[in-house]
Scaffold this motif. Structure first.
Motif, PDB file in Angstrom:
ATOM      1  N   UNK A 167      41.201  42.584  43.144  1.00  0.00           N
ATOM      2  CA  UNK A 167      42.670  42.658  43.149  1.00  0.00           C
ATOM      3  C   UNK A 167      43.160  44.057  43.480  1.00  0.00           C
TER       4      UNK A 167
ATOM      5  N   UNK B 122      37.905  34.963  42.479  1.00  0.00           N
ATOM      6  CA  UNK B 122      38.888  34.263  41.652  1.00  0.00           C
ATOM      7  C   UNK B 122      40.302  34.449  42.196  1.00  0.00           C
TER       8      UNK B 122
ATOM      9  N   UNK C  19      42.756  35.290  40.440  1.00  0.00           N
ATOM     10  CA  UNK C  19      43.355  36.390  39.691  1.00  0.00           C
ATOM     11  C   UNK C  19      42.328  36.857  38.668  1.00  0.00           C
ATOM     12  N   UNK C  20      42.588  38.020  38.056  1.00  0.00           N
ATOM     13  CA  UNK C  20      41.649  38.492  37.030  1.00  0.00           C
ATOM     14  C   UNK C  20      42.104  38.122  35.623  1.00  0.00           C
ATOM     15  N   UNK C  21      43.200  37.371  35.508  1.00  0.00           N
ATOM     16  CA  UNK C  21      43.766  37.078  34.198  1.00  0.00           C
ATOM     17  C   UNK C  21      42.745  36.351  33.316  1.00  0.00           C
TER      18      UNK C  21
ATOM     19  N   UNK D 299      41.752  42.817  30.905  1.00  0.00           N
ATOM     20  CA  UNK D 299      41.607  42.677  32.352  1.00  0.00           C
ATOM     21  C   UNK D 299      42.776  43.345  33.082  1.00  0.00           C
TER      22      UNK D 299
ATOM     23  N   UNK E 128      36.630  40.596  39.446  1.00  0.00           N
ATOM     24  CA  UNK E 128      37.935  40.044  39.841  1.00  0.00           C
ATOM     25  C   UNK E 128      38.990  41.149  39.905  1.00  0.00           C
ATOM     26  N   UNK E 129      38.960  42.071  38.935  1.00  0.00           N
ATOM     27  CA  UNK E 129      39.920  43.179  38.937  1.00  0.00           C
ATOM     28  C   UNK E 129      39.688  44.084  40.135  1.00  0.00           C
TER      29      UNK E 129
ATOM     30  N   UNK F 252      35.834  39.465  34.609  1.00  0.00           N
ATOM     31  CA  UNK F 252      37.071  40.179  34.915  1.00  0.00           C
ATOM     32  C   UNK F 252      36.802  41.425  35.758  1.00  0.00           C
TER      33      UNK F 252
END
Lengths: 491, 447
Positions: A181, B323, B325-327, A141, A177-178, A174
């Protein structure tokens, strides 16, 4: 603590007990006030456990007995590639020359480590058909985020401003979500009735505002994207970059390369395909591989070879910067490189062949008992569904997963991908034997029979574990996230 | 074939069961256009003994801390690791386990995670910690994103006495987040409180300071926290060595809202920079904005205590693009090692390690300051690191000293050209007086 509860290490504590063997200072005793001013000093000691070394050893050994792992049994977790982790590679990674090497050791004194990273990069570039690599991201991720920031920098460099990333509906969580971000909006593209990305929907979603299409291939249904090169063509026609989520690379080793399929950037999870241990959730490591046009944007530093010397290149004006301190999870890279060097090109192809063979064998053996929503040749994994069991006996996929624990197997990935109801995503890997695959298939058949004849036994599983089913709702509603010492006010 | 148990007979049996003639048929769905046409050109495979030879030769090319006396720190510390730490953490049951999504078969990992969270909270004086992130730098970047979400403000005030690589990572992460990062230049190796106070305003989400700071200095964190809070901003304390809080006032003691940093010193080897251990801890009221996995205690169907991953609604596999974070993968094994390390040390050991670090570092600092040609760059209190001005460029000193069996420190010119004659020297409890005396002699000879 109740009598039957397994104690916490804090509950084994006895004031005054010690496990450490620290020395007395061998330098002149100077009053502490002269070294660290009183105002900066800690007032109350941390309430850490006070235990003997044997108590620590026993406590964590007993805890290990309450944990399931590859070394004990089959872990058929789809998309996670839980294969055997060779002991030799562990030993090699613990050589002092790697484990005790300081990251700021001058390059000329760390040639072995830099060469290892360089050679691992070369092997992976050949294996994936890509041009350049970084190992800085600490996990898959993290690699996704790095890549999307690079794509952002690439478009900024070209004076383009793009706002969206496309992901299939079966994507790992992920991916979206990535994308967020990295500052992108996310558009979900549905799958077609063969489990591929729907080309028509993709075409409709593409446009000058799309920065990237993130694809997992084979996808999370365990299916090869049959039109992968066509998807790449369409994306490229709109100027978008093709990203491969390489979590499922195990099925492709030596057979087909992402670089030849039209991907511009990809990550591979070294803890999956390249057999480094998952460690109960980490550390993993990531290789992020790119085509030539994205190379200038890689994080600094990049390992380079100049004649027979290896060096870290820092002067890269278009680099996105860094995503982590130092150079990545080096200790994990050592294990991955050892794995590559043990297998070589032929061995890697055998890995893919057997991973796919084993998955298809299980798929066919389970097909009479569980619904297989996409019944075509799968790659390294396949998705089954517990929908039939749920409809006829009220036994859910969660119940099936818990019952498998009683039969000595870790549960498969459940309720993912989100596109399949009551999903059970099964990935056997190449390192499990026919006997294990058969035993697993038989357990799944027994559970199907139990669901019909004695559903209660499945619904209340597991029955043979140190704890029964745990109250997850209570855990979330009344979060208890740390032990609290008695007779002491909270910090 | 190595690690593939399937025999040719078994292979044939499986193919028959599937109903295909050859393995090739299982790849029929891959368009021929994208198939490999020629065999891969990779290095030849190695037998086990050859592999050991090859990897040992590469390892021995490196000037590792078993071969040279290590005075380098700067975010990676050569603390003594009791052998029990990795003999336990490397047990196959921990090492080869998956993420504990099935809690009934993962109580070992989950309970260890809960114990780790507790120990981190105790060491840092914070209310809640997660079960680890990637490393100190990325944990700090996650903390910055968290501060933005919590305050809905978009400006970060960051001291340049924070590790330069941590600051770089914060800048990279914030590129996608529309966050402005304002750096406050350090003065004489410390964060100037007045300069921070002048810059902090109603748009400031957080003030970011490191303790001990990058130059080894002990910051007046209480005053800095007050400046942040007076403007309604969060106070975000980074650390590269949490063992310092065996002796120093921890983040929680000064009202830090988020503590983020590096857990490598808690039992993880140097490993050329990784895997390390990202720590993040915060107030309980902020827990739903915290990234990463959390272990919570609960009960099972019979009322026994047990542990589960909890508050997963924050995480990427549930909330996807919403979310925190993407962790996904974290550094659980290193967190486990940290828990075992801290259990072995206990409160007495943690204080002693910190005291040994301070006492030894000050001994060396005093002896180097007395050497002709060397001066201390930044006066002020320090923990286990300090900056020395050297008579020749610091990277040259490091090169010469390497020939004498020392890793002399980290030349700061790589981070700031103006500090080309500055060497960051670190002393942990692992160094002996004899090693330091020899080191001082070697430095003397360089002049």
């Amino acid at each position: 603590m109740k009598e039957r509860d397994f104690p916490l290490v804090f509950e084994r504590s006895t004031p005054g007990r010690r496990a450490h063997g620290l020395p007395e200072p061998d330098v002149p005793e100077v009053p502490l006030d002269e070294l660290v001013p009183e105002w900066a000093r800690r007032r109350t000691p941390p309430a850490l456990p006070e235990v003997s070394e044997l108590e620590v050893v026993r406590h964590y050994t007993l805890l290990s007995h309450r944990n399931f792992s590859i070394d004990q049994g089959f872990v058929p977790l789809g998309s996670c590639t839980m294969k055997y982790n060779p002991k030799l590679h562990e030993e090699v990674a613990r050589f002092e020359g790697y484990s005790r090497l300081h990251p700021y050791t001058p390059e000329e004194l760390a040639q072995g480590a830099l060469r290892l990273m360089f050679e691992l990069g070369e092997e992976l570039r050949e294996l994936t058909g890509m041009d350049a690599v970084t190992f800085q991201p600490a996990a898959g991720a993290h690699g996704e985020l790095t890549a999307l920031l690079m794509i952002r920098a690439y478009f900024a460099h070209r004076g383009e401003y793009r706002t969206k990333v496309l992901v299939p509906d079966s994507a790992h969580g992920t991916n979206p979500a990535s994308a967020r971000m990295a500052g992108y909006g996310v558009v979900t593209v549905p799958s077609d009735n063969r489990g591929n990305m729907d080309l028509r929907q993709l075409e409709a979603a593409l446009g000058p505002d799309v920065a990237a299409v993130m694809l997992t291939n084979p996808n999370t249904l365990g299916l090869f994207e049959e039109h992968v090169d066509r998807i790449a063509e369409l994306a490229h026609a709109h100027g978008a970059q093709m990203y491969l989520d390489g979590a499922n690379l195990n099925a492709m080793l030596g057979i087909t390369r992402p670089g030849d399929q039209g991907f511009d950037v990809m990550h591979t999870n070294l803890h999956k395909t390249f057999s480094t241990p998952h460690g109960g959730g980490g550390p993993g490591a990531c290789a992020l591989l790119v085509k030539r046009h994205l190379e200038p944007f890689l994080p600094v530093p990049v390992v380079r070879r100049e004649q027979d010397r290896y060096l870290l290149e820092w002067e890269r004006p278009q680099s996105i910067g860094r995503v982590r301190a130092f150079y990545g999870n080096f200790g994990t890279l050592v294990r991955a490189y050892a794995y590559l060097r043990t297998l070589g090109a032929e061995g890697l192809r055998a890995v893919a062949e057997h991973a796919v063979l084993h998955a298809n064998y299980l798929r066919v053996r389970l097909a009479p008992y569980y619904r297989i929503p996409y019944d075509r040749v799968c790659k390294h994994e396949f998705v089954a569904s517990g929908i039939r069991q749920k409809q006829t006996s009220g036994v859910t996929t969660k119940d099936i997963a818990k019952r498998l624990l009683d039969y000595g197997f870790h549960a498969p990935t459940v309720y993912f991908p989100l596109t399949v109801e009551e999903a059970l995503m099964i990935e056997p890997t190449e390192t499990e034997s026919l006997q294990v695959l058969n035993a697993f298939a038989e357990a799944m058949m027994v559970i199907d029979r139990e669901a019909r004849e004695n559903p209660e036994v499945v619904k209340t599983a597991p029955h043979s574990m140190p704890v029964r089913r745990l109250d997850e709702v209570r855990a979330a509603r009344f979060p208890d996230l740390r032990w609290k010492p008695e007779r002491r006010s909270d910090p | 074939m190595r690690y593939v148990p399937t025999t040719p007979e078994e292979r044939a049996h499986m193919l028959r069961t599937i109903g295909v003639r050859s393995v090739e048929d299982l790849f029929a769905d891959i368009p021929p256009r994208v198939r490999l046409k020629a065999p891969l050109r990779m290095r030849p495979s190695l037998s086990d003994p050859d592999l050991v030879r090859y990897f040992r030769a590469l390892a021995e090319e490196n000037a590792h801390a078993g071969k040279v006396v290590c005075f380098a720190g700067a975010g990676a510390y050569d603390h003594f690791i009791p052998p029990a730490v990795w003999q336990l953490a490397s047990r196959g049951e921990f090492l080869t386990a998956y993420t504990p999504y099935q809690p009934e078969v993962s109580q070992g990992a989950l309970q260890a995670g809960y114990e780790y969270q507790t120990m981190v909270c105790e060491l840092l004086g914070m209310e809640v910690a997660n079960a680890s992130l990637y490393d100190g730098a990325s944990a700090l970047a996650e903390a910055v994103a968290m501060a933005r979400d919590l305050t809905r403000r978009d400006r970060m005030v960051v001291s340049t006495a924070v590790h330069p690589e941590y600051r770089q990572v914060v800048r990279t992460y914030t590129a996608g987040l529309e966050v402005e990062v304002v750096e406050i230049p350090h003065q004489g190796g410390f964060t100037p409180v007045e300069a921070v106070a002048r810059v902090v305003d109603g748009r400031t989400a957080a003030v970011v300071v490191q303790q001990p700071n990058f130059f080894g200095g002990v910051e007046d964190i209480r005053a800095l926290a007050e400046v942040a809070h007076a403007a309604g901003a969060l106070f975000l304390l980074a650390t590269a060595d949490p063992l310092a809080f065996g002796l120093l006032e921890p983040p929680g003691g000064v009202g830090a809202d988020i503590a983020a940093g590096e857990g490598q010193p808690l039992g993880s080897p140097l490993n050329f920079g990784g895997p390390y251990l990202g720590i993040i801890a915060t107030r309980m009221s902020f827990v739903r904005r915290m990234p990463g996995r959390l272990v919570g205690a609960t009960v099972d169907a019979e009322g026994r205590r047990g542990f589960v991953l909890t508050l997963q609604a924050r995480e990427q596999h549930i909330r996807r693009e919403k979310a925190t974070s993407n962790v996904c993968t974290n550094e659980f094994l290193n967190a486990l090692a940290a828990a075992i390390y801290l259990a072995l040390l206990g409160p007495d050991g943690v204080r002693r390690v910190a005291e040994l670090c301070v006492r030894k570092a000050h001994y060396l600092k005093g002896r180097i300051a007395d050497l002709p040609g060397y001066t201390l760059a930044f006066p002020g209190p320090t923990f286990h690191e300090f900056v020395v001005r050297t008579p020749h460029p610091a990277d040259q000193i490091v090169r010469v000293l390497a020939g004498k069996g020392f890793l002399a420190g980290v030349p700061l010119g790589r981070f700031d050209p103006e500090l080309g004659d500055c060497l960051l020297v670190c002393v942990t409890e692992s160094r002996t007086r004899e090693e330091m005396d020899r080191f001082v002699e070697a430095l003397r000879q360089v002049v």
